[in-house]
Design a protein around this motif. Structure first.
Motif, short mmCIF file in Angstrom:
data_model
loop_
_atom_site.label_atom_id
_atom_site.label_comp_id
_atom_site.label_asym_id
_atom_site.label_seq_id
_atom_site.Cartn_x
_atom_site.Cartn_y
_atom_site.Cartn_z
N SER A 95 154.64 12.28 92.28
CA SER A 95 154.41 13.63 91.74
C SER A 95 154.59 13.66 90.23
O SER A 95 153.92 14.42 89.53
CB SER A 95 155.35 14.63 92.41
OG SER A 95 156.72 14.25 92.22
N GLY A 96 155.48 12.83 89.71
CA GLY A 96 155.70 12.81 88.26
C GLY A 96 154.49 12.32 87.50
O GLY A 96 154.08 12.91 86.50
N THR A 150 151.36 12.26 88.61
CA THR A 150 150.29 13.24 88.79
C THR A 150 150.47 14.40 87.83
O THR A 150 149.51 14.90 87.22
CB THR A 150 150.28 13.76 90.25
OG1 THR A 150 150.06 12.67 91.13
CG2 THR A 150 149.19 14.80 90.45
N HIS A 151 151.72 14.85 87.65
CA HIS A 151 152.00 15.94 86.72
C HIS A 151 151.67 15.53 85.29
O HIS A 151 151.13 16.33 84.51
CB HIS A 151 153.47 16.35 86.83
CG HIS A 151 153.84 17.55 86.03
ND1 HIS A 151 154.24 17.47 84.69
CD2 HIS A 151 153.85 18.88 86.34
CE1 HIS A 151 154.49 18.69 84.24
NE2 HIS A 151 154.27 19.56 85.21
N ALA A 152 151.98 14.29 84.93
CA ALA A 152 151.67 13.81 83.57
C ALA A 152 150.17 13.85 83.31
O ALA A 152 149.71 14.29 82.24
CB ALA A 152 152.21 12.39 83.39
N ASN A 198 147.85 15.72 84.86
CA ASN A 198 147.37 17.10 84.82
C ASN A 198 147.81 17.82 83.54
O ASN A 198 147.08 18.66 83.01
CB ASN A 198 147.86 17.86 86.05
CG ASN A 198 147.27 17.33 87.33
OD1 ASN A 198 146.17 16.79 87.33
ND2 ASN A 198 147.99 17.47 88.43
N THR A 199 148.98 17.48 83.04
CA THR A 199 149.46 18.07 81.79
C THR A 199 148.58 17.64 80.61
O THR A 199 148.28 18.44 79.72
CB THR A 199 150.92 17.67 81.52
OG1 THR A 199 151.75 18.15 82.59
CG2 THR A 199 151.43 18.25 80.21
N ARG A 246 145.64 19.87 80.52
CA ARG A 246 145.91 21.29 80.75
C ARG A 246 145.04 22.23 79.93
O ARG A 246 144.56 23.24 80.43
CB ARG A 246 147.40 21.58 80.48
CG ARG A 246 147.76 23.03 80.73
CD ARG A 246 149.25 23.23 80.90
NE ARG A 246 150.04 22.33 80.08
CZ ARG A 246 151.37 22.22 80.18
NH1 ARG A 246 152.01 22.96 81.05
NH2 ARG A 246 152.03 21.38 79.43
N PHE A 261 141.61 20.07 88.80
CA PHE A 261 142.26 18.78 88.61
C PHE A 261 141.24 17.75 88.14
O PHE A 261 140.12 17.70 88.66
CB PHE A 261 142.90 18.33 89.92
CG PHE A 261 144.01 19.24 90.40
CD1 PHE A 261 145.33 18.97 90.11
CD2 PHE A 261 143.70 20.37 91.15
CE1 PHE A 261 146.34 19.81 90.54
CE2 PHE A 261 144.70 21.22 91.59
CZ PHE A 261 146.03 20.94 91.29
N TYR A 284 156.78 8.47 82.62
CA TYR A 284 156.07 9.75 82.55
C TYR A 284 155.52 9.97 81.14
O TYR A 284 154.34 10.31 80.96
CB TYR A 284 157.01 10.89 82.93
CG TYR A 284 156.42 12.27 82.80
CD1 TYR A 284 155.84 12.92 83.89
CD2 TYR A 284 156.43 12.96 81.58
CE1 TYR A 284 155.30 14.19 83.77
CE2 TYR A 284 155.89 14.22 81.45
CZ TYR A 284 155.33 14.84 82.54
OH TYR A 284 154.79 16.09 82.42
N LEU A 287 151.55 10.17 80.02
CA LEU A 287 151.06 11.41 79.40
C LEU A 287 150.39 11.12 78.06
O LEU A 287 149.28 11.59 77.79
CB LEU A 287 152.23 12.38 79.22
CG LEU A 287 151.94 13.67 78.45
CD1 LEU A 287 150.88 14.51 79.15
CD2 LEU A 287 153.23 14.49 78.27
#
Length: 582
Positions: free
Chosen positions: A262-263, A265-267, A269-270, A273, A281, A315, A319
């Motif tokens: 999840s980390g 994936t969040h990076a 998507n961020t 953004r 997505f 992360y 990113l």
């Protein structure tokens, strides 16, 4: 009297197997990973009835010596690690020594293998955990594993297996990820004797993406490259033109292993953004290479979940690597405008943002006398309402930003999301026609052919009967293609490709009952058939849309729960303009 019992070995084997083998895709994953670890240059996967009847995986790897073959179905028998210290430096796909023992406990399995350079091979069978005699056979170098009648001895598990298309969708997803993470391997995938895909070995990830997804996506690949200390991040981002309603097209691999994190994936998507509409997505193919001692892959039997020793640093590097790639691709890339937003985007135009501080559901006064008969958004002049287009009996209205309708109300103003309102109306119409069994279909003069990925191909086939009930008829048409022959009459102008993509993104196989799935499909149809956010409506179309609303609470929200209309009273407007008390 003692209440605690030691489980019989047979019971314990079946329970333990359930942690590793959940469905046919689990078997395919474990067997193909073993083939990759064996140094194979070609792996053939052949299935019968979605793997429920038979799974066969054949490779040209190093093979298994006869002396080792007898241990192959024993639990915790592995050639990949020997000591606790080895867990600190895992470089293979498998290592736990559980997969083949688990498979053998819940199926009828057979392995034929010939070690590289040997003049003959050996064969062994297992049935429900009971091993048969080993014997020598003639065989080519490599290994062939056959698994038949999965869960034959656990009826409670077998009855929960899904339809053949549903199981094939899961298997295709597993093989897609393995094929992407190992482009050097030639993958052949057959189902019921028909070829699903044939991916010759290539030298790099980009070539594998081209072979699997085609040139259209490959043209928009943006290289990613970053190396800091023991972590290297490579792969491809894609332009913001490619996005989906979920993260199903985000592929992340760690040391050649497909992972879920999840980390990370969040990076990703961020990094996107400001470039994508809310709730969308991006498409990414991310390869991470790291010192094995810096990551723990022994978290779960499926080996999909991992833990980094320094998760925050990983992360941050991911990113920045994705952001850098996007900036180099198009420096200063602006976020999408309101007109380019998705159907579900309900962002408020900036010019009225200060006004919308305490929105309330719309006021319905003055609408009860509106005639709601006639078609929604008629396209021909002869079908247009004859009333003046300056108002709908009780007031006047106008369209803003090709997205919102501002309507005068006796007590204030309504601000209407045109897509959300039309979506609510269509959803209500579709539900009513389905309930009354009056939903008619429109036969396409020229049927539309759609090429899909193997995963999506089998998923849409799994929805075929439900879609037919709603008036959308489709059939298989060659390898991984479907042909759409008719659509619901109420959606005769819908973009068929967008509709199918929406169905694939929004439906959740295996998580919903038949009625829930039917309702979700109706919501997708309403969304894709509704007038788009950013589409300029004619005055006649505005009248037609507002006439269909009437005093009906069903139209206060779209099927996804977003309000269709916000009401602002004269009192609130006066306060904003400092006119209070006058």
């Amino acid at each position: 009297m003692s209440h605690i019992q030691i489980l019989a070995p047979d019971v314990a084997r079946k329970i333990s197997a359930g942690e590793v083998i959940e469905r046919p895709s689990s078997v395919v994953k474990e067997l193909v990973e073993n083939s990759v670890d064996a140094g194979s240059t070609r792996i053939d996967v052949e299935l019968v009835e979605g793997g429920k009847a038979q799974i066969r995986v054949t490779d040209d790897g190093v093979g298994i010596a006869p002396d080792d073959l007898g241990k192959i179905f024993l639990k915790h028998a592995t050639s990949k690690i020997a000591t606790v210290e080895d867990l600190e430096a895992i470089v293979t796909m498998g290592f736990r020594g559980e997969a083949l023992a688990s498979i053998g406990a819940v199926s009828m399995a057979r392995i034929v293998s010939c070690a590289r350079g040997a003049d003959r091979g050996a064969e062994i069978e297992v049935r429900g955990g009971e091993r048969g005699r080993q014997r020598y056979v003639g065989a080519p170098e490599g290994t062939r594993v056959e698994v038949k009648e999965l869960f034959y001895n656990i009826p409670a598990r077998r009855k929960f297996l899904k339809s053949t298309p549903a199981e094939m969708s899961h298997i295709s997803d597993v093989l897609t990820k393995l094929a992407l993470s190992h482009p050097e391997v030639h993958f052949v995938f057959l189902h019921n004797g028909r070829e699903v895909f044939n991916l010759p070995s290539v030298s790099c990830l980009r070539d594998r993406v081209v072979a699997y997804y085609g040139e259209e996506l490959a043209r928009d690949l943006i290289p990613i490259s970053s190396r800091e200390q023991e972590l290297e991040v490579t792969g491809f981002a894609t332009s913001p033109a490619h996005h989906h309603a979920n993260a199903r097209m985000q592929f992340i691999f760690l040391n050649g292993r497909p992972i879920r994190d999840s980390g990370l994936t969040h990076a990703v998507n961020t990094a996107y953004r400001t470039l994508l509409p809310q709730g969308r997505f991006p498409v990414v193919f991310l390869l991470l290479s790291i010192d094995p001692s810096a990551v723990d892959v022994n978290v779960h039997p499926t080996k999909m979940e991992i833990r980094f020793r320094d998760a925050s640093r990983v992360y941050g590097q991911v990113l920045q690597a994705v952001k850098k790639a996007l900036n180099q691709f198009q420096p200063g890339l602006a976020p999408p405008s309101a007109a380019s937003g998705t159907d579900s985007d309900t962002e408020i135009p900036r010019g009225v943002d200060a006004l919308l501080k305490t929105p309330r559901p719309y006021a319905t006064g003055g609408m009860s006398g509106v005639d709601t008969s006639g078609p929604l958004l008629p396209r021909t002049p002869a079908a247009m309402p004859s009333r003046a287009v300056t108002g709908v009996e009780h007031g006047r209205f106008l369209q803003l930003h090709s997205a919102y309708i501002v309507e005068e109300n006796p007590n204030g103003i309504n601000i209407i999301d045109q897509h959300a309102l039309h979506e609510a109306v269509l959803y209500n119409d579709i539900k009513n026609t389905v309930r009354e069994r009056a939903l008619s279909s429109q036969r396409l003069l020229i049927p539309e052919l759609l090429e899909l990925s193997p995963t999506d191909f089998f998923r849409i086939l799994g929805l075929k009967d439900t879609l037919k009930e709603l008036g959308l008829e489709l059939d298989e048409f060659g390898r991984n293609s479907v042909i759409v022959r008719s659509v619901p009459q109420i959606l005769k102008d819908v973009n068929i490709k967008e509709l199918i993509e929406g169905l694939l993104e929004d439906t959740k196989e295996g998580e919903e009952t038949g009625d829930q799935m039917l309702d979700r499909i109706m919501k997708v149809m309403a969304c894709k058939g509704a007038v788009k956010f950013g589409h300029r409506l004619s005055a006649q179309e505005l009248v037609a849309l507002l006439e269909r609303r009437k005093d009906n609470i069903k139209f206060a929200h779209c099927p996804h729960g977003r309000p269709t209309t916000l009401f602002f009273s004269l009192e609130e407007l006066s306060k904003q303009f400092k006119r209070t008390g006058k």
